[in-house]
Write an enzyme that holds these catalytic residues in place. Structure first.
Site, PDB file in Angstrom:
ATOM      1  CG  MET A   1      -1.911  -1.028   0.985  1.00  0.00           C
ATOM      2  SD  MET A   1      -3.130  -1.055   2.515  1.00  0.00           S
ATOM      3  CE  MET A   1      -3.963  -2.225   2.285  1.00  0.00           C
ATOM      4  CB  CYS A   2      -0.167   4.877  -0.492  1.00  0.00           C
ATOM      5  SG  CYS A   2      -0.992   4.476  -1.771  1.00  0.00           S
ATOM      6  CD  GLN A   3       5.431   3.613   3.548  1.00  0.00           C
ATOM      7  OE1 GLN A   3       6.198   4.415   4.345  1.00  0.00           O
ATOM      8  NE2 GLN A   3       5.160   2.263   3.854  1.00  0.00           N
ATOM      9  CG  ASN A 105      -1.339   3.447   3.560  1.00  0.00           C
ATOM     10  OD1 ASN A 105      -1.443   2.374   2.901  1.00  0.00           O
ATOM     11  ND2 ASN A 105      -0.830   2.967   4.740  1.00  0.00           N
TER      12      ASN A 105
END
Length: 268
Positions: A1-3, A105
């Site tokens: 996933m994103c940060q 996120n």
């Protein structure tokens, strides 16, 4: 996933050190990056659908110490929505005569709220859709910008509706209310909200300041050389950025608000 990366301070501060370590993680999260700096009621927004490792915009941010009391940054690993500029976080909307910045996120499944005309997504991510819904519901709940604690209480009521659909780690800010001299004390302050579904960490840097080393890069800074005794800075990030500072993990389901570089009492 994103940060995610957020900074909240009681005085305009540069985020070069933290962003340098943060952008190193774009080797895995390569589907775009963005960063937003508040300057009073204005916002500098820089986004690119390229990885922060290759983006000339990211390189400029690493070399150009823009100073701000509120910063939100994001590096993307796409789960919903194609890799495109319109799907790159952070997202910005206007409400109550203020810019609001949001980065997420996570991954939301089956979240399909009914939206009115004022807030509509431009891209096709679950993140921007959730942001538009939050803005819509805040606008319905308050006729004008409420005090920070009242706004936090409303967010605490709204967030579980979205979080029920999956992972909803996010950072949200409307910038620095100190520019409004007619506001009551309850409104005043550089404010940033952060919600954890699965993973977020934070720390507060204040006097006496010390030296710190990045976790993901061979870079260090002695904050004592760049600060005064009155300075205070809170950093919120998905994973700790430094190897020699004490980071505090959020609890799952926790919503915190940071005001002027400190955790607002009873905000968790």
């Amino acid at each position: 996933m994103c940060q995610l990366l957020g900074m909240n301070a009681n005085t305009p501060t540069d985020v070069v050190f933290s962003f340098t370590g943060f952008s190193t993680r774009a080797d895995e999260h390569r589907d775009g990056f963005g960063i937003a700096f508040f300057e009073g009621k204005g916002v500098r927004l820089m986004v690119d659908a390229q990885s922060a490792r290759q983006s000339p915009i990211a390189d400029m941010v690493r070399r150009f110490p823009i100073r701000s009391a509120n910063v939100i940054a994001h590096i993307r690993k796409a789960t919903q929505g194609r890799v495109a500029l319109e799907n790159t976080h952070p997202f910005v909307r206007e409400l109550w005569g203020r810019y609001w910045v949001f980065a997420h996120n996570g991954d939301l499944k089956g979240f399909a709220p009914r939206l009115h005309a004022s807030f509509r997504p431009v891209g096709d991510t679950d993140s921007e859709l959730a942001f538009c819904w939050l803005m819509q519901e805040l606008a319905k709940a308050h006729a004008s910008l409420p005090p920070i604690d009242e706004l936090t209480a409303t967010l605490r009521e709204l967030v579980p509706t979205v979080a029920a659909h999956g992972t909803f780690n996010f950072i949200l800010s409307h910038g620095d209310a100190v520019t409004e001299p007619t506001m009551l004390p309850a409104h005043i302050g550089s404010a940033l909200w952060a919600h954890c579904s699965t993973q977020l960490h934070y720390l507060v840097r204040q006097h006496p300041f010390h030296e710190a080393w990045l976790q993901d890069d061979d870079m260090r800074v002695d904050f004592a050389q760049h600060t005064t005794a009155a300075d205070r800075v809170a950093i919120v990030v998905t994973e700790p950025l430094t190897r020699d500072e004490t980071w505090t993990a959020f609890n799952a389901g926790e919503l915190k608000v940071f005001v002027n570089g400190a955790v607002r009492p009873h905000s968790g």
